[in-house]
Motif scaffolding. Structure first.
Motif, PDB file in Angstrom:
ATOM      1  N   ALA A 100      31.601  34.108  50.016  1.00 59.06           N
ATOM      2  CA  ALA A 100      31.862  33.308  48.817  1.00 59.06           C
ATOM      3  C   ALA A 100      30.546  33.089  48.087  1.00 59.06           C
ATOM      4  CB  ALA A 100      32.479  31.964  49.201  1.00 59.06           C
ATOM      5  N   GLY A 101      30.591  33.193  46.771  1.00 60.76           N
ATOM      6  CA  GLY A 101      29.416  32.967  45.947  1.00 60.76           C
ATOM      7  C   GLY A 101      29.701  31.912  44.893  1.00 60.76           C
ATOM      8  N   ALA A 102      28.621  31.334  44.369  1.00 58.91           N
ATOM      9  CA  ALA A 102      28.734  30.354  43.289  1.00 58.91           C
ATOM     10  C   ALA A 102      27.734  30.707  42.199  1.00 58.91           C
ATOM     11  CB  ALA A 102      28.462  28.942  43.804  1.00 58.91           C
ATOM     12  N   ILE A 131      24.935  32.030  47.598  1.00 58.88           N
ATOM     13  CA  ILE A 131      25.987  32.141  48.602  1.00 58.88           C
ATOM     14  C   ILE A 131      26.421  30.739  49.020  1.00 58.88           C
ATOM     15  CG2 ILE A 131      26.508  32.926  50.951  1.00 58.88           C
ATOM     16  CD1 ILE A 131      24.483  35.204  50.476  1.00 58.88           C
ATOM     17  N   VAL A 132      27.724  30.558  49.130  1.00 59.08           N
ATOM     18  CA  VAL A 132      28.290  29.291  49.590  1.00 59.08           C
ATOM     19  C   VAL A 132      28.136  29.222  51.110  1.00 59.08           C
ATOM     20  CG1 VAL A 132      30.381  27.878  49.692  1.00 59.08           C
ATOM     21  CG2 VAL A 132      29.940  29.323  47.673  1.00 59.08           C
ATOM     22  N   ASP A 133      27.562  28.129  51.596  1.00 56.33           N
ATOM     23  CA  ASP A 133      27.405  27.940  53.039  1.00 56.33           C
ATOM     24  C   ASP A 133      28.747  27.606  53.685  1.00 56.33           C
ATOM     25  OD1 ASP A 133      24.645  28.366  53.016  1.00 56.33           O
ATOM     26  OD2 ASP A 133      24.186  26.229  52.769  1.00 56.33           O
ATOM     27  N   PRO A 134      28.911  27.887  54.991  1.00 52.39           N
ATOM     28  CA  PRO A 134      30.152  27.526  55.678  1.00 52.39           C
ATOM     29  C   PRO A 134      30.454  26.035  55.522  1.00 52.39           C
ATOM     30  CG  PRO A 134      28.833  28.947  57.071  1.00 52.39           C
ATOM     31  CD  PRO A 134      27.973  28.580  55.885  1.00 52.39           C
ATOM     32  N   GLY A 135      31.682  25.715  55.137  1.00 45.58           N
ATOM     33  CA  GLY A 135      32.119  24.330  54.978  1.00 45.58           C
ATOM     34  C   GLY A 135      31.696  23.686  53.669  1.00 45.58           C
ATOM     35  N   GLU A 136      30.910  24.379  52.869  1.00 46.01           N
ATOM     36  CA  GLU A 136      30.411  23.828  51.605  1.00 46.01           C
ATOM     37  C   GLU A 136      31.403  24.128  50.480  1.00 46.01           C
ATOM     38  OE1 GLU A 136      26.099  23.837  49.375  1.00 46.01           O
ATOM     39  OE2 GLU A 136      26.864  25.777  50.063  1.00 46.01           O
ATOM     40  N   HIS A 137      31.641  23.156  49.627  1.00 44.23           N
ATOM     41  CA  HIS A 137      32.474  23.381  48.445  1.00 44.23           C
ATOM     42  C   HIS A 137      31.682  24.258  47.474  1.00 44.23           C
ATOM     43  CE1 HIS A 137      34.714  22.681  44.783  1.00 44.23           C
ATOM     44  NE2 HIS A 137      35.688  22.162  45.513  1.00 44.23           N
ATOM     45  N   SER A 168      35.454  30.572  35.854  1.00 41.23           N
ATOM     46  CA  SER A 168      36.107  31.843  36.190  1.00 41.23           C
ATOM     47  C   SER A 168      35.969  32.114  37.679  1.00 41.23           C
ATOM     48  CB  SER A 168      35.508  33.016  35.397  1.00 41.23           C
ATOM     49  OG  SER A 168      34.197  33.316  35.830  1.00 41.23           O
ATOM     50  N   THR A 169      36.828  32.987  38.150  1.00 40.96           N
ATOM     51  CA  THR A 169      36.705  33.531  39.499  1.00 40.96           C
ATOM     52  C   THR A 169      36.770  35.044  39.383  1.00 40.96           C
ATOM     53  OG1 THR A 169      39.077  33.487  39.947  1.00 40.96           O
ATOM     54  CG2 THR A 169      37.801  31.547  40.602  1.00 40.96           C
ATOM     55  N   GLY A 206      20.232  48.229  53.901  1.00 41.12           N
ATOM     56  CA  GLY A 206      21.502  48.818  54.312  1.00 41.12           C
ATOM     57  C   GLY A 206      22.633  47.818  54.479  1.00 41.12           C
ATOM     58  N   ASP A 207      22.339  46.528  54.481  1.00 41.41           N
ATOM     59  CA  ASP A 207      23.386  45.508  54.569  1.00 41.41           C
ATOM     60  C   ASP A 207      24.328  45.644  53.375  1.00 41.41           C
ATOM     61  OD1 ASP A 207      22.142  44.518  56.824  1.00 41.41           O
ATOM     62  OD2 ASP A 207      21.406  42.688  55.855  1.00 41.41           O
ATOM     63  N   ARG A 208      25.626  45.460  53.645  1.00 40.24           N
ATOM     64  CA  ARG A 208      26.628  45.530  52.585  1.00 40.24           C
ATOM     65  C   ARG A 208      27.393  44.220  52.525  1.00 40.24           C
ATOM     66  NH1 ARG A 208      29.864  50.266  54.646  1.00 40.24           N
ATOM     67  NH2 ARG A 208      28.906  49.561  56.566  1.00 40.24           N
ATOM     68  N   ALA A 209      27.724  43.813  51.297  1.00 42.42           N
ATOM     69  CA  ALA A 209      28.484  42.578  51.098  1.00 42.42           C
ATOM     70  C   ALA A 209      29.250  42.658  49.789  1.00 42.42           C
ATOM     71  CB  ALA A 209      27.560  41.369  51.080  1.00 42.42           C
ATOM     72  N   GLN A 210      30.323  41.915  49.754  1.00 47.56           N
ATOM     73  CA  GLN A 210      31.119  41.757  48.542  1.00 47.56           C
ATOM     74  C   GLN A 210      31.394  40.271  48.396  1.00 47.56           C
ATOM     75  OE1 GLN A 210      34.543  44.311  48.506  1.00 47.56           O
ATOM     76  NE2 GLN A 210      34.742  44.179  46.286  1.00 47.56           N
ATOM     77  N   TYR A 211      31.407  39.787  47.151  1.00 48.86           N
ATOM     78  CA  TYR A 211      31.448  38.350  46.909  1.00 48.86           C
ATOM     79  C   TYR A 211      32.657  37.925  46.092  1.00 48.86           C
ATOM     80  CZ  TYR A 211      26.612  38.701  48.393  1.00 48.86           C
ATOM     81  OH  TYR A 211      25.478  38.952  49.116  1.00 48.86           O
ATOM     82  N   LEU A 212      33.295  36.842  46.544  1.00 52.25           N
ATOM     83  CA  LEU A 212      34.282  36.132  45.738  1.00 52.25           C
ATOM     84  C   LEU A 212      33.474  35.102  44.959  1.00 52.25           C
ATOM     85  CD1 LEU A 212      37.057  35.186  44.826  1.00 52.25           C
ATOM     86  CD2 LEU A 212      37.168  33.785  46.898  1.00 52.25           C
ATOM     87  N   ASP A 213      33.270  35.341  43.666  1.00 55.52           N
ATOM     88  CA  ASP A 213      32.428  34.465  42.858  1.00 55.52           C
ATOM     89  C   ASP A 213      33.240  33.342  42.228  1.00 55.52           C
ATOM     90  OD1 ASP A 213      29.883  33.823  41.331  1.00 55.52           O
ATOM     91  OD2 ASP A 213      31.337  34.098  39.701  1.00 55.52           O
ATOM     92  N   HIS A 214      32.645  32.159  42.236  1.00 60.07           N
ATOM     93  CA  HIS A 214      33.172  30.982  41.543  1.00 60.07           C
ATOM     94  C   HIS A 214      32.140  30.626  40.481  1.00 60.07           C
ATOM     95  CE1 HIS A 214      34.609  30.819  45.715  1.00 60.07           C
ATOM     96  NE2 HIS A 214      35.700  30.259  45.229  1.00 60.07           N
ATOM     97  N   THR A 215      32.472  30.839  39.215  1.00 61.22           N
ATOM     98  CA  THR A 215      31.539  30.519  38.132  1.00 61.22           C
ATOM     99  C   THR A 215      31.898  29.157  37.563  1.00 61.22           C
ATOM    100  OG1 THR A 215      31.116  32.827  37.559  1.00 61.22           O
ATOM    101  CG2 THR A 215      30.711  31.192  35.836  1.00 61.22           C
TER     102      THR A 215
END
Length: 170
Positions: A22-24, A53-59, A83-84, A95-104
């Motif tokens: 999750a991203g913000a 990046i949103v931390d675990p448990g963080e809104h 937006s989302t 080489g790390d890979r990630a995809q983000y659910l963004d909350h704008t």
């Protein structure tokens, strides 16, 4: 901090496998909404709103507030979800890979003297909304959503998530 501790811990177990995170994004506007605060990323030189990046448990809204303080040393008020969306798959230099659910979020500047407060950015500047620097299209879409006078959040669909059709195509 560039990579949160919880991601480093996950990487010990999954290596470079894709992570869904999750991203913000904080689109920080001045009081009259004439300017927007942007940061220049240290890793690629692009101007962007404050992101993280949103931390675990963080809104996600709390993450936007935290990231604004960490990255630019400013206090903000989160006004609304603008937006989302889902990012493309990102492959980092290691080489790390990630995809983000963004909350704008549309945010209002409350105080502080903006400066690059951590190593993630090399510059922080206010820009007139009608005179923005060159931006990546997905970041421009986030800024436009954050500046819009809308009551509802936008749902940013990618071409892939719209079944191969441009978002909004019937």
């Amino acid at each position: 901090m560039a990579t949160p501790d919880f991601v480093l811990e996950l990487r010990k177990h999954v290596g470079t496998a894709p992570l869904w995170l999750a991203g913000a994004t904080a689109v920080i506007r001045d009081a009259d909404h004439a300017r927007v605060l942007l940061v220049r990323r240290a890793d690629n030189g692009w101007w962007t709103p404050v992101t993280g990046i949103v931390d675990p448990g963080e809104h996600p809204a709390e993450a936007a507030i935290r990231e604004a303080r960490e990255e630019a040393d400013v206090a903000i008020r989160v006004d609304r979800l603008a937006s989302t969306g889902v990012s493309r798959m990102v492959t980092y230099a290691n080489g790390d890979r990630a995809q983000y659910l963004d909350h704008t979020f549309a945010c209002t500047y409350m105080g502080g003297d903006p400066y690059p407060a951590d190593g993630e950015n090399t510059d922080v500047q206010w820009f007139a909304v009608d005179d923005l620097p060159e931006l990546r299209p997905h970041m421009l879409a986030r800024i436009e959503a954050g500046l819009a006078d809308e009551e509802r959040a936008r749902i940013e669909l990618t071409t892939e998530s719209a079944g191969g059709r441009p978002a909004g195509a019937g």
